[in-house]
Design a protein around this motif. Structure first.
Motif, PDB file in Angstrom:
ATOM      1  N   CYS A   1      -5.656   2.570   0.837  1.00 41.84           N
ATOM      2  CA  CYS A   1      -5.458   2.062   2.394  1.00 41.84           C
ATOM      3  C   CYS A   1      -6.128   0.571   2.380  1.00 41.84           C
ATOM      4  N   VAL A   2      -5.236  -0.435   2.788  1.00 40.40           N
ATOM      5  CA  VAL A   2      -6.082  -1.586   2.922  1.00 40.40           C
ATOM      6  C   VAL A   2      -5.928  -1.943   4.307  1.00 40.40           C
ATOM      7  N   TYR A   3      -7.061  -2.444   4.867  1.00 39.96           N
ATOM      8  CA  TYR A   3      -7.049  -2.652   6.305  1.00 39.96           C
ATOM      9  C   TYR A   3      -8.080  -3.630   6.841  1.00 39.96           C
ATOM     10  N   ASP A   4      -7.853  -4.444   7.828  1.00 44.95           N
ATOM     11  CA  ASP A   4      -8.871  -5.180   8.563  1.00 44.95           C
ATOM     12  C   ASP A   4      -8.723  -4.730  10.143  1.00 44.95           C
ATOM     13  N   SER A   5      -9.316  -5.365  11.032  1.00 42.82           N
ATOM     14  CA  SER A   5      -9.544  -4.770  12.272  1.00 42.82           C
ATOM     15  C   SER A   5      -8.165  -4.758  13.143  1.00 42.82           C
ATOM     16  N   ASN A   6      -7.051  -5.587  12.632  1.00 38.17           N
ATOM     17  CA  ASN A   6      -5.864  -5.523  13.150  1.00 38.17           C
ATOM     18  C   ASN A   6      -4.867  -4.493  12.533  1.00 38.17           C
ATOM     19  N   SER A   7      -4.725  -4.595  11.405  1.00 39.13           N
ATOM     20  CA  SER A   7      -3.744  -3.704  10.705  1.00 39.13           C
ATOM     21  C   SER A   7      -4.172  -3.118   9.637  1.00 39.13           C
ATOM     22  N   ALA A   8      -3.174  -2.100   9.214  1.00 35.10           N
ATOM     23  CA  ALA A   8      -3.680  -1.249   7.986  1.00 35.10           C
ATOM     24  C   ALA A   8      -2.417  -0.970   7.066  1.00 35.10           C
ATOM     25  N   TYR A   9      -2.531  -0.911   5.927  1.00 30.19           N
ATOM     26  CA  TYR A   9      -1.433  -0.580   4.967  1.00 30.19           C
ATOM     27  C   TYR A   9      -1.674   0.265   3.998  1.00 30.19           C
ATOM     28  N   GLU A  10      -0.857   1.455   3.904  1.00 31.46           N
ATOM     29  CA  GLU A  10      -1.306   2.618   3.261  1.00 31.46           C
ATOM     30  C   GLU A  10       0.044   2.679   2.045  1.00 31.46           C
ATOM     31  N   THR A  11      -0.367   3.132   0.950  1.00 41.08           N
ATOM     32  CA  THR A  11       0.571   3.395  -0.279  1.00 41.08           C
ATOM     33  C   THR A  11       0.176   4.450  -0.857  1.00 41.08           C
ATOM     34  N   SER A  12       1.248   5.337  -1.762  1.00 37.55           N
ATOM     35  CA  SER A  12       0.694   6.366  -2.594  1.00 37.55           C
ATOM     36  C   SER A  12       1.570   6.204  -3.684  1.00 37.55           C
ATOM     37  N   GLU A  13       1.129   6.739  -4.829  1.00 38.72           N
ATOM     38  CA  GLU A  13       1.641   6.596  -6.170  1.00 38.72           C
ATOM     39  C   GLU A  13       1.117   7.842  -6.917  1.00 38.72           C
ATOM     40  N   THR A  14       2.303   8.295  -7.585  1.00 40.63           N
ATOM     41  CA  THR A  14       2.186   9.712  -8.332  1.00 40.63           C
ATOM     42  C   THR A  14       1.497   9.292  -9.457  1.00 40.63           C
ATOM     43  N   LEU A  15       0.397   9.905 -10.116  1.00 39.40           N
ATOM     44  CA  LEU A  15       0.014   9.725 -11.357  1.00 39.40           C
ATOM     45  C   LEU A  15       0.789  10.096 -12.434  1.00 39.40           C
ATOM     46  N   THR A  16       0.630   9.395 -13.567  1.00 36.49           N
ATOM     47  CA  THR A  16       1.827   9.575 -14.579  1.00 36.49           C
ATOM     48  C   THR A  16       1.108  10.323 -15.648  1.00 36.49           C
ATOM     49  N   GLY A  17      -0.166  10.374 -15.777  1.00 34.53           N
ATOM     50  CA  GLY A  17      -0.907  10.761 -16.866  1.00 34.53           C
ATOM     51  C   GLY A  17      -0.989  10.004 -18.186  1.00 34.53           C
ATOM     52  N   ASP A  18      -0.166   8.954 -18.054  1.00 40.39           N
ATOM     53  CA  ASP A  18      -0.250   7.584 -18.951  1.00 40.39           C
ATOM     54  C   ASP A  18      -1.421   6.739 -18.659  1.00 40.39           C
ATOM     55  N   ALA A  19      -2.498   6.802 -19.355  1.00 38.85           N
ATOM     56  CA  ALA A  19      -3.735   6.238 -18.575  1.00 38.85           C
ATOM     57  C   ALA A  19      -3.625   4.731 -18.509  1.00 38.85           C
ATOM     58  N   ILE A  20      -2.838   4.080 -19.666  1.00 38.41           N
ATOM     59  CA  ILE A  20      -2.570   2.726 -19.507  1.00 38.41           C
ATOM     60  C   ILE A  20      -1.520   2.523 -18.282  1.00 38.41           C
ATOM     61  N   ASN A  21      -0.760   3.147 -18.162  1.00 38.63           N
ATOM     62  CA  ASN A  21       0.237   2.832 -17.124  1.00 38.63           C
ATOM     63  C   ASN A  21      -0.540   3.149 -15.833  1.00 38.63           C
ATOM     64  N   ASP A  22      -1.107   4.016 -15.537  1.00 38.80           N
ATOM     65  CA  ASP A  22      -1.950   4.596 -14.530  1.00 38.80           C
ATOM     66  C   ASP A  22      -2.915   3.092 -14.132  1.00 38.80           C
ATOM     67  N   LYS A  23      -3.571   2.863 -14.741  1.00 36.11           N
ATOM     68  CA  LYS A  23      -4.454   1.726 -14.602  1.00 36.11           C
ATOM     69  C   LYS A  23      -3.656   0.437 -14.250  1.00 36.11           C
ATOM     70  N   ARG A  24      -2.514   0.301 -14.891  1.00 36.52           N
ATOM     71  CA  ARG A  24      -1.635  -0.997 -14.199  1.00 36.52           C
ATOM     72  C   ARG A  24      -1.292  -0.690 -12.895  1.00 36.52           C
ATOM     73  N   LEU A  25      -0.746   0.685 -12.710  1.00 30.68           N
ATOM     74  CA  LEU A  25      -0.358   0.701 -11.354  1.00 30.68           C
ATOM     75  C   LEU A  25      -1.425   0.978 -10.127  1.00 30.68           C
ATOM     76  N   ARG A  26      -2.511   1.281 -10.489  1.00 30.57           N
ATOM     77  CA  ARG A  26      -3.703   1.341  -9.820  1.00 30.57           C
ATOM     78  C   ARG A  26      -3.891  -0.163  -9.123  1.00 30.57           C
ATOM     79  N   ARG A  27      -4.074  -1.080 -10.265  1.00 28.43           N
ATOM     80  CA  ARG A  27      -4.261  -2.619  -9.914  1.00 28.43           C
ATOM     81  C   ARG A  27      -3.247  -3.023  -9.090  1.00 28.43           C
ATOM     82  N   ARG A  28      -1.876  -2.683  -9.449  1.00 26.63           N
ATOM     83  CA  ARG A  28      -0.720  -3.191  -8.661  1.00 26.63           C
ATOM     84  C   ARG A  28      -0.968  -2.705  -7.024  1.00 26.63           C
ATOM     85  N   GLN A  29      -1.365  -1.377  -7.058  1.00 25.10           N
ATOM     86  CA  GLN A  29      -1.380  -0.706  -5.697  1.00 25.10           C
ATOM     87  C   GLN A  29      -2.200  -1.521  -4.672  1.00 25.10           C
TER      88      GLN A  29
END
Ligand code: SF4
Length: 479
Positions: free
Chosen positions: A55-83
């Protein structure tokens, strides 16, 4: 400069989020988990039932995203940064009303993302749609990616056991104000002989390495710096030593970037060595800009050098330009493009000004030009390239670029530079020689790349050249 307070329970991602903030605000001061900013945003991530919720927010707006973990550490790290980046991007897009041309993309190789989608089985069209949807890339930039990938797909791909050869000459006639390379000025010239001697030693050991590994050079590229900053006899010395490295190469490039370093004697050396492609880089056709950016040559010298190279039989000349140079407007850039068009080089690279931290422009606290104007310049570059019969064939982005644009290489069909594409797409191993050179070995089956770096300090390189050889042996043989 804007100061932003970022509260996050994942401070390791703050640099990634700062990159997105810079897309909208340029230079910023980021306070991580500290008060005092002109604006405060919060980033929170948690994992529930194998799903990462951000969840990313300020005093006016908020955005929430969800991502299923893949179990592949490198891929999950990349998706975490992207999110994290996408959350900040959406918040900023709404707050500012600005849509950057490359959306939330901050990486240097957008084409890689398209290829990654294609590797998963998508067609080119599907891959482009996926990239556009995830990163919010504009239609205009997606169309450029489309053309580039189509051009690259028609080019000769690497064969097994091929590697590119790079030789760096880290000397220049003077330092350009925008330069972020590790090159030094020729100065008194006292390092030139010891440097080229060390380089020849490294060339010798590279020949042995090729024999032992069975690798075949595919493309040869001598860059820097400015190789033609070397006096003709030293240039001859290095190229003669390097000729066995070029023997199997269909493409041999030497950057003769600074027109003030080009003369008949040096071009004769390049011809004798079998060089197939040179760069003669004007950057601009306005003398007052050349003075402003510390390039000690004139437009007349560029034209003389270009004509001389033509007269001596070079049939592939590349010219580099920069959109957004200090003091230039759209009309001036158009004049440069028209002038280059009248010279008719076989390829042209249109760079966008970026002010890197190691450049003089950064030291002088120069500001990037207006983003809309630079976007028009980049468009004008594409239009003139089309008119000249050149098509885009490679692209890369850098940090701190004016208007969040890109650098694009254009070429007549059949004149695309293999080395440039190999470097950008990371499809071929590179054996790199000289101070600051970075060798890389691809392991395609395992899907990773290993690198070995030469020291960048010229004196250290001269003293430790045998150690550089050993690093390459360890990279290409002993693993
Ligand atoms: S010619 Fe190239 S390497 Fe040399 S100072 Fe200018 S930008 Fe840097």
């Amino acid at each position: 400069m804007k100061t932003i307070s970022l509260y996050t329970n994942a401070p390791a991602l703050s640099n990634d989020m700062a990159e997105v903030l810079r897309l909208f605000y340029g230079n910023i001061t980021l306070l991580v988990n500290e008060p005092g900013g002109d604006w405060t945003i919060t980033h929170e991530e948690r994992i529930e039932n194998n799903i990462r919720i951000v969840c990313v927010y300020d005093s006016n707006s908020a955005y929430e995203t969800s991502e299923t973990l893949t179990g592949d550490a490198i891929n999950d790290k990349r998706l975490r940064r992207r999110q994290a980046k996408l959350g900040v991007y959406r918040l900023l897009k709404e707050r500012t009303g600005i849509t950057p041309p490359w959306g939330s993309l901050t990486g240097i190789r957008p084409t890689r993302l398209v290829y990654t989608e294609m590797d998963k089985g998508c067609t080119l069209d599907e891959a482009l749609v996926n990239v556009q949807n995830v990163f919010d890339v504009s239609d205009e930039k997606i169309a450029v990616l489309d053309r580039i990938i189509q051009t690259q797909q028609a080019m000769q791909g690497p064969r097994p056991n091929e590697a590119d050869i790079y030789i760096g000459i880290p000397f220049c006639a003077s330092r350009c104000a925008y330069c972020s390379f590790l090159s030094g000025e020729v100065g008194s010239g006292k390092l030139l002989v010891p440097y080229t001697d060390a380089l020849c030693r490294e060339i010798d050991s590279t020949l042995k390495l090729l024999k032992e590994t069975g690798l075949h050079p595919r493309a040869f590229y001598m860059g820097g710096g400015t190789p033609t900053a070397l006096p003709a006899p030293l240039l001859d010395h290095v190229l003669t030593a390097a000729m066995p490295l070029m023997a199997s190469c269909g493409e041999i490039t030497v950057e003769a970037g600074r027109p003030d370093t080009i003369d008949r004697e040096k071009l004769t050396v390049l011809r004798k060595a079998g060089v197939t492609r040179i760069s003669v880089n004007p950057q601009t056709m306005h003398d007052e800009t050349l003075v402003r950016i510390g390039r000690r040559h004139t437009c007349a010298q560029t034209e003389e050098a270009y004509n001389l190279a033509r007269e001596m039989g070079f049939d592939h000349i590349n010219m580099d330009l920069i959109a957004g140079l200090p003091g230039e407007n759209l009309e001036m850039f158009r004049q440069t493009l028209e002038w280059v068009s009248s010279l008719a080089p076989e390829s042209m690279t249109v760079h966008t000004l970026s002010i890197k931290r190691s450049s003089l422009l950064h030291l002088w606290e120069a500001e990037l030009p207006d983003g809309d104007m630079v976007a028009d310049m980049v468009r004008a570059g594409a239009e003139v390239a089309e008119y000249m019969g050149l098509r885009p064939y490679y692209l890369y982005r850098q940090k701190y670029m004016a208007g969040n644009q890109e650098n694009v290489g254009y070429a007549c069909p059949g004149h695309e530079c293999l080395y440039n594409v190999d470097m950008m797409e990371e499809t071929v191993s590179v054996i790199a020689l000289g101070a600051g050179a970075a060798s890389k070995r691809l392991f395609p089956q395992k899907g990773f790349i290993r690198r070995a770096f030469n020291v960048s300090d010229i004196c250290q390189y001269i003293d430790r050249v045998d150690e550089m050889t050993q690093r390459k042996r360890e990279l290409f043989i002993e693993q």
